[in-house]
Motif scaffolding. Structure first.
Motif, short mmCIF file in Angstrom:
data_model
loop_
_atom_site.label_atom_id
_atom_site.label_comp_id
_atom_site.label_asym_id
_atom_site.label_seq_id
_atom_site.Cartn_x
_atom_site.Cartn_y
_atom_site.Cartn_z
N VAL A 46 4.53 22.97 11.90
CA VAL A 46 3.70 24.03 13.16
C VAL A 46 3.76 22.59 14.48
O VAL A 46 3.01 23.52 14.97
CB VAL A 46 2.17 23.38 12.64
N LEU A 47 4.15 21.46 14.51
CA LEU A 47 4.47 20.77 15.54
C LEU A 47 5.90 21.61 16.65
O LEU A 47 5.16 21.29 17.89
CB LEU A 47 4.91 20.01 15.53
N PHE A 48 6.20 21.69 16.24
CA PHE A 48 7.52 22.87 17.19
C PHE A 48 6.98 23.53 17.36
O PHE A 48 6.98 24.06 18.72
CB PHE A 48 9.09 23.35 15.62
N GLY B 64 3.99 22.99 19.91
CA GLY B 64 4.77 21.31 20.90
C GLY B 64 5.02 22.67 22.49
O GLY B 64 5.39 22.19 23.53
N GLN B 65 5.58 23.30 21.79
CA GLN B 65 5.70 24.55 23.06
C GLN B 65 5.17 25.27 23.31
O GLN B 65 5.10 26.04 24.71
CB GLN B 65 6.98 25.55 22.92
N LEU B 66 3.94 24.87 23.99
CA LEU B 66 2.67 25.84 24.01
C LEU B 66 2.16 24.84 25.19
O LEU B 66 2.02 23.34 24.81
CB LEU B 66 1.46 26.51 23.09
N ASN B 67 1.25 25.35 25.98
CA ASN B 67 0.55 24.33 27.08
C ASN B 67 -0.65 23.87 26.48
O ASN B 67 -1.33 24.79 25.28
CB ASN B 67 0.02 24.28 28.46
N ASP B 68 -1.90 23.04 27.28
CA ASP B 68 -2.73 22.72 26.07
C ASP B 68 -3.50 24.16 26.75
O ASP B 68 -4.38 23.92 26.07
CB ASP B 68 -3.50 21.59 27.46
N ARG B 69 -3.97 24.85 27.84
CA ARG B 69 -4.39 25.82 28.30
C ARG B 69 -4.41 27.04 27.10
O ARG B 69 -5.09 27.77 26.57
CB ARG B 69 -4.69 26.26 29.81
N TYR C 37 9.23 31.69 22.10
CA TYR C 37 10.37 30.76 21.86
C TYR C 37 9.45 29.43 21.15
O TYR C 37 10.86 28.99 19.35
CB TYR C 37 10.20 30.01 23.41
N ALA C 38 8.34 29.54 20.96
CA ALA C 38 8.01 28.33 19.57
C ALA C 38 8.06 29.28 18.40
O ALA C 38 8.44 28.45 17.78
CB ALA C 38 6.25 28.53 19.96
N LEU C 39 7.92 30.35 17.84
CA LEU C 39 7.63 30.86 17.30
C LEU C 39 10.04 31.32 16.55
O LEU C 39 9.98 30.77 15.23
CB LEU C 39 7.59 32.43 16.81
N GLN D 96 2.84 15.51 21.84
CA GLN D 96 1.89 16.30 21.27
C GLN D 96 1.21 17.62 21.05
O GLN D 96 -0.31 17.80 21.85
CB GLN D 96 2.00 17.63 23.27
N ALA D 97 1.79 17.61 20.67
CA ALA D 97 1.68 18.66 18.98
C ALA D 97 1.11 18.25 18.45
O ALA D 97 0.30 18.95 17.92
CB ALA D 97 2.89 19.43 18.69
#
Length: 173
Positions: free
Chosen positions: A4-6, A9-14, A120-122, A158-159
């Motif tokens: 889940v961290l991968f 980690g590619q998404l932003n806080d928003r 990209y995260a997926l 961050q993730a």
């Protein structure tokens, strides 16, 4: 948990905040079939707690994998819009976060940055899963098992915090 961290980690806080507010928590009892082989899946799931097993058929007699906190489920059907090739069944009382395909698709249509980051995260998540499977089959390189690209590593710290937000929001901490 690493998988889940991968993803996060590619998404932003928003985007993570948006996911928290647009998804929901499911409390699942033992033997609940979250995914049935061959039947359409309309959501993406993140396991918050508990345990699920993956089966190659609907008889659910021989588990091929175990999923615990931090695993993502339903991602292949999300990407391909095809029915799943496995069944996923709850083996210990579990809590999962889920967000519908329709909700995610609407966000993607309205926000190209989210769409790019999400796919990209997926891709990173699925690459990691494939690498682990390859290693388990004896074709990988054991020295590289825990190596992570430095570009990806930047988002992992961050993730962890973002996954903590999801757990906190749905009271799983």
């Amino acid at each position: 948990m690493k998988r889940v961290l991968f993803f996060l980690g590619q998404l932003n806080d928003r985007d993570v905040e948006w996911m928290i507010h647009n998804g929901s928590k499911l409390d699942l009892p033992v033997d609940y079939k979250l995914i049935c082989k061959g039947e359409a899946v309309d959501s993406l799931f993140i396991v918050l707690s508990g345990q699920l097993s993956v089966y190659g058929d609907n008889s659910c007699t021989e588990s091929i994998a175990r999923l615990e906190s931090g695993e993502i489920v339903g991602e292949m059907s999300f990407l391909e819009s095809r029915p799943p090739s496995v069944s996923v069944v709850v083996t210990k009382p579990s809590v999962v976060y889920h967000i519908s395909r329709d909700t995610i698709s609407k966000r993607m249509a309205a926000n190209p940055e989210f769409r790019s980051n999400f796919y990209y995260a997926l891709a990173l998540f699925l690459s990691n899963r494939l690498r682990k499977t390859t290693d388990q089959l004896g074709y990988g390189n054991p020295e590289e098992e825990d190596m992570i690209d430095t570009h990806v590593m930047d988002g992992i710290a961050q993730a962890g915090s973002r996954f903590g937000q999801i757990l906190h929001r749905f009271s799983e901490v």
